[in-house]
Design a protein around this motif. Structure first.
Motif, PDB file in Angstrom:
ATOM      1  N   ILE A  21      65.317 -29.121 -36.119  1.00 26.61           N
ATOM      2  CA  ILE A  21      64.972 -29.636 -34.787  1.00 26.61           C
ATOM      3  C   ILE A  21      63.949 -28.780 -34.055  1.00 26.61           C
ATOM      4  O   ILE A  21      63.229 -29.269 -33.189  1.00 26.61           O
ATOM      5  CB  ILE A  21      66.217 -29.794 -33.884  1.00 26.61           C
ATOM      6  N   GLN A  22      63.856 -27.515 -34.425  1.00 26.74           N
ATOM      7  CA  GLN A  22      63.004 -26.601 -33.669  1.00 26.74           C
ATOM      8  C   GLN A  22      61.533 -27.019 -33.638  1.00 26.74           C
ATOM      9  O   GLN A  22      60.898 -26.962 -32.580  1.00 26.74           O
ATOM     10  CB  GLN A  22      63.157 -25.176 -34.223  1.00 26.74           C
ATOM     11  N   PRO A  23      60.958 -27.500 -34.753  1.00 24.58           N
ATOM     12  CA  PRO A  23      59.538 -27.866 -34.700  1.00 24.58           C
ATOM     13  C   PRO A  23      59.248 -29.114 -33.870  1.00 24.58           C
ATOM     14  O   PRO A  23      58.093 -29.351 -33.509  1.00 24.58           O
ATOM     15  CB  PRO A  23      59.189 -28.121 -36.181  1.00 24.58           C
ATOM     16  N   SER A  24      60.263 -29.929 -33.564  1.00 25.41           N
ATOM     17  CA  SER A  24      60.020 -31.193 -32.877  1.00 25.41           C
ATOM     18  C   SER A  24      59.563 -31.010 -31.438  1.00 25.41           C
ATOM     19  O   SER A  24      58.895 -31.880 -30.871  1.00 25.41           O
ATOM     20  CB  SER A  24      61.288 -32.056 -32.878  1.00 25.41           C
ATOM     21  N   GLN A  26      61.356 -31.235 -28.897  1.00 26.95           N
ATOM     22  CA  GLN A  26      62.229 -31.974 -27.983  1.00 26.95           C
ATOM     23  C   GLN A  26      63.318 -31.092 -27.386  1.00 26.95           C
ATOM     24  O   GLN A  26      63.874 -31.398 -26.345  1.00 26.95           O
ATOM     25  CB  GLN A  26      62.914 -33.128 -28.719  1.00 26.95           C
ATOM     26  N   HIS A 126      64.106 -31.993 -42.963  1.00 29.35           N
ATOM     27  CA  HIS A 126      64.093 -33.236 -42.191  1.00 29.35           C
ATOM     28  C   HIS A 126      64.537 -34.434 -43.021  1.00 29.35           C
ATOM     29  O   HIS A 126      64.007 -35.537 -42.874  1.00 29.35           O
ATOM     30  CB  HIS A 126      62.697 -33.497 -41.614  1.00 29.35           C
ATOM     31  N   ASN A 148      69.134 -38.520 -30.913  1.00 32.40           N
ATOM     32  CA  ASN A 148      67.856 -37.807 -30.842  1.00 32.40           C
ATOM     33  C   ASN A 148      67.904 -36.495 -31.615  1.00 32.40           C
ATOM     34  O   ASN A 148      66.925 -36.108 -32.261  1.00 32.40           O
ATOM     35  CB  ASN A 148      67.477 -37.536 -29.380  1.00 32.40           C
ATOM     36  N   THR A 151      68.204 -37.662 -35.528  1.00 37.56           N
ATOM     37  CA  THR A 151      67.044 -38.358 -36.086  1.00 37.56           C
ATOM     38  C   THR A 151      65.867 -37.396 -36.256  1.00 37.56           C
ATOM     39  O   THR A 151      64.962 -37.661 -37.060  1.00 37.56           O
ATOM     40  CB  THR A 151      66.591 -39.542 -35.202  1.00 37.56           C
ATOM     41  N   SER A 152      65.884 -36.286 -35.544  1.00 36.99           N
ATOM     42  CA  SER A 152      64.825 -35.293 -35.721  1.00 36.99           C
ATOM     43  C   SER A 152      64.972 -34.535 -37.037  1.00 36.99           C
ATOM     44  O   SER A 152      64.043 -33.829 -37.455  1.00 36.99           O
ATOM     45  CB  SER A 152      64.807 -34.311 -34.554  1.00 36.99           C
ATOM     46  N   ILE A 153      66.122 -34.689 -37.705  1.00 34.11           N
ATOM     47  CA  ILE A 153      66.324 -33.998 -38.981  1.00 34.11           C
ATOM     48  C   ILE A 153      66.657 -34.968 -40.112  1.00 34.11           C
ATOM     49  O   ILE A 153      67.070 -34.556 -41.193  1.00 34.11           O
ATOM     50  CB  ILE A 153      67.449 -32.936 -38.881  1.00 34.11           C
TER      51      ILE A 153
END
Length: 274
Positions: A21-24, A26, A126, A148, A151-153
């Motif tokens: 999730i970190q690169p997203s 969000q 991901h 959210n 779905t980011s992963i």
């Protein structure tokens, strides 16, 4: 400002989610606490630029989401540690295998919003297959928030809580089954003359191609492998041996063992602590 998350626990699953999730962008102000292993905390801080702490209040203060990512045997103690600092508008997500929503809700303050999730370590690339089940007090806003995150992963499916033991045995533990098979294939290829690099590359690409074909085809898996089996050919020789040695039954039993272990964990904690 992004969604803020506090992680209780710094093990493999916590790292898999964080790395996914970190690169997203969000999610911000990721904070991690873990009493048992300070080395892991320092590693996570260095690799993913997260905040680390040994103070529970600091870990969850002002967080939109709190992810419970500890071992099942440590979940009750972890919840007791954060209870005094929880606010009613916070979403609790448990990624702890086996322990049911009813048990988690019983341990938390009344009407706490809880969602149970079972991602897998493919979150790091991901590609997790995550199932979520919805707690008694979760509304559409919290469900969307949890979706959210996951779905980011990778992919997300909503299931009933009583289906989570099956999901745990199939999707949660599933990557390990494929790595186990990959290890056998790689080692055999090396024994038959390929270099370790060649063997790994062939096996990885073969597994990737097979997964892609399975995901896009409407054909059942049995038909897909039968397509490769020419009469008297190499694939038929291998599959025939697997069938004759009841390998399919052994593998099915292995999955049942994973399922039963998840169910046993849930039953153990269902009424053991108040």
């Amino acid at each position: 400002m992004g969604t803020t998350i506090g992680f209780i626990g710094a093990g493999e699953m916590a790292e898999a989610i964080i790395s996914g999730i970190q690169p997203s962008g969000q999610f911000t102000a990721l904070t991690v606490i873990n009493y048992s292993d300070k080395v892991k905390l320092n590693r996570l801080q260095h690799l993913y630029n997260v905040n680390v702490t040994n103070d529970y209040e600091n870990a969850i203060r002002d967080k939109d989401i709190i992810v419970l990512a500890v071992k099942p045997k440590n979940l009750h103690e972890a919840i007791l540690s954060i209870r005094p600092f929880l606010r009613k508008n916070q979403l609790i997500i448990s990624v702890v295998a086996g322990i049911r929503l009813a048990t988690i809700e019983q341990w938390l303050p009344k009407e706490t919003v809880v969602i149970r999730a079972m991602p897998n370590t493919s979150a790091k690339v991901h590609a997790s297959a995550t199932a979520i089940s919805i707690g008694t007090f979760a509304k559409e806003k919290e469900i969307k928030l949890a979706k959210n995150v996951f779905t980011s992963i990778g992919s997300v499916s909503i299931v009933n809580d009583d289906q989570m033991d099956t999901v745990t045995a199939i999707a949660g533990s599933g990557p390990a089954y494929f790595y186990y098979l990959a290890e056998i294939m790689i080692n055999t290829a090396i024994e038959k003359g390929l270099s370790a690099e060649e063997a790994r590359a062939f096996v990885a690409q073969t597994m990737l191609g097979s997964a892609t074909r399975l995901s896009v085809s409407e054909k059942p898996a049995s038909e897909l492998y039968q397509e490769i089996m020419s009469p008297g050919g190499t694939t038929e020789a291998a599959i025939s041996y697997l069938n004759e040695s009841n390998s399919n039954l052994h593998f099915k039993e292995a999955i049942h063992h994973a399922y039963n272990r998840s169910a046993t964990i849930g039953q153990t904690f269902l009424t053991s602590k108040k």
